[in-house]
Design an enzyme around this catalytic site. Sequence first.
Site, PDB file in Angstrom:
ATOM      1  N   SER A 140      -8.516   6.956   3.547  1.00 21.34           N
ATOM      2  CA  SER A 140      -7.936   6.336   4.740  1.00 21.34           C
ATOM      3  C   SER A 140      -7.639   7.385   5.799  1.00 21.34           C
ATOM      4  O   SER A 140      -7.364   8.548   5.489  1.00 21.34           O
ATOM      5  CB  SER A 140      -6.634   5.611   4.370  1.00 21.34           C
ATOM      6  OG  SER A 140      -5.959   5.138   5.513  1.00 21.34           O
ATOM      7  N   TYR A 153       1.439   5.601   0.854  1.00 18.78           N
ATOM      8  CA  TYR A 153      -0.009   5.388   0.999  1.00 18.78           C
ATOM      9  C   TYR A 153      -0.701   6.670   1.446  1.00 18.78           C
ATOM     10  O   TYR A 153      -1.763   7.030   0.928  1.00 18.78           O
ATOM     11  CB  TYR A 153      -0.229   4.266   2.008  1.00 18.78           C
ATOM     12  CG  TYR A 153      -1.645   3.746   2.111  1.00 18.78           C
ATOM     13  CD1 TYR A 153      -2.218   3.025   1.067  1.00 18.78           C
ATOM     14  CD2 TYR A 153      -2.395   3.934   3.267  1.00 18.78           C
ATOM     15  CE1 TYR A 153      -3.505   2.523   1.175  1.00 18.78           C
ATOM     16  CE2 TYR A 153      -3.680   3.426   3.381  1.00 18.78           C
ATOM     17  CZ  TYR A 153      -4.234   2.728   2.332  1.00 18.78           C
ATOM     18  OH  TYR A 153      -5.511   2.230   2.433  1.00 18.78           O
TER      19      TYR A 153
END
Length: 241
Positions: A140, A153
């Site tokens: 990501s 995350y």
Amino acid sequence: MNYALVTGGSRGIGRAICIELSNRGFAVLINYTSNEEAALETKFLVEADGGVAELLRFDVADGAAVDQAIEKWTDAHPDDNISVLVNNAGIRQDALMIFLQDRHWKDVIDTSLNGFFFVTRRILKGMLTKRNGRIINIVSLSGLKGMPGQTNYSAAKAAVIGATKALAQEVAPRKVTVNAIAPGFIATDMTAALDENELKKTIPLGRFGKPEEVAALVGFLVSDSAAYITGEVISINGGIL
């Protein structure tokens, strides 16, 4: 027959990857945890295009379940092999650090980071034996530059990026490549709750990406044309630096 295993393959980016890899001639193993209806829909879409697809249900965060499911599949397919692994499974549980609960941290790390470990360790054995394989980790933008409210995350995805670079060096002598793709804002269920109109202002290309655009990059990385690319993290984010 050569198979491609896509974790979290039932929806969004995972579904698009399954379709892309099927179009490139791979039989597809669609991993999912709970949403069987969505997984069956992905299977239908692959088969409607003339492809071969199977469902493989397990929780990537459960090491014993991973081993059991893959061992059972391998025993049932003695003449087949998994030559492509796409570690796509991941979850978000966003909150500012001071509000993060233990479960928010653990669940995100378990799925993205431990899931990468459990699945890759198991699939890698066959790739090394056959001296052929492609491993692609979907990470990501958050793992590259950090995002407020995503400390958990960001940590998980940054860890997978580091693991990608290390593993690539370990397995390159056996002709196995390991790369990561770092999507930015992609229009999927995972981003549905975000304020797209506001966020588009931060993207030089002025729009969210499409799952099919990420899938096309996966398709290139599994091709013979990408045989000399390994240990890389490729961003696909519309120009966000």
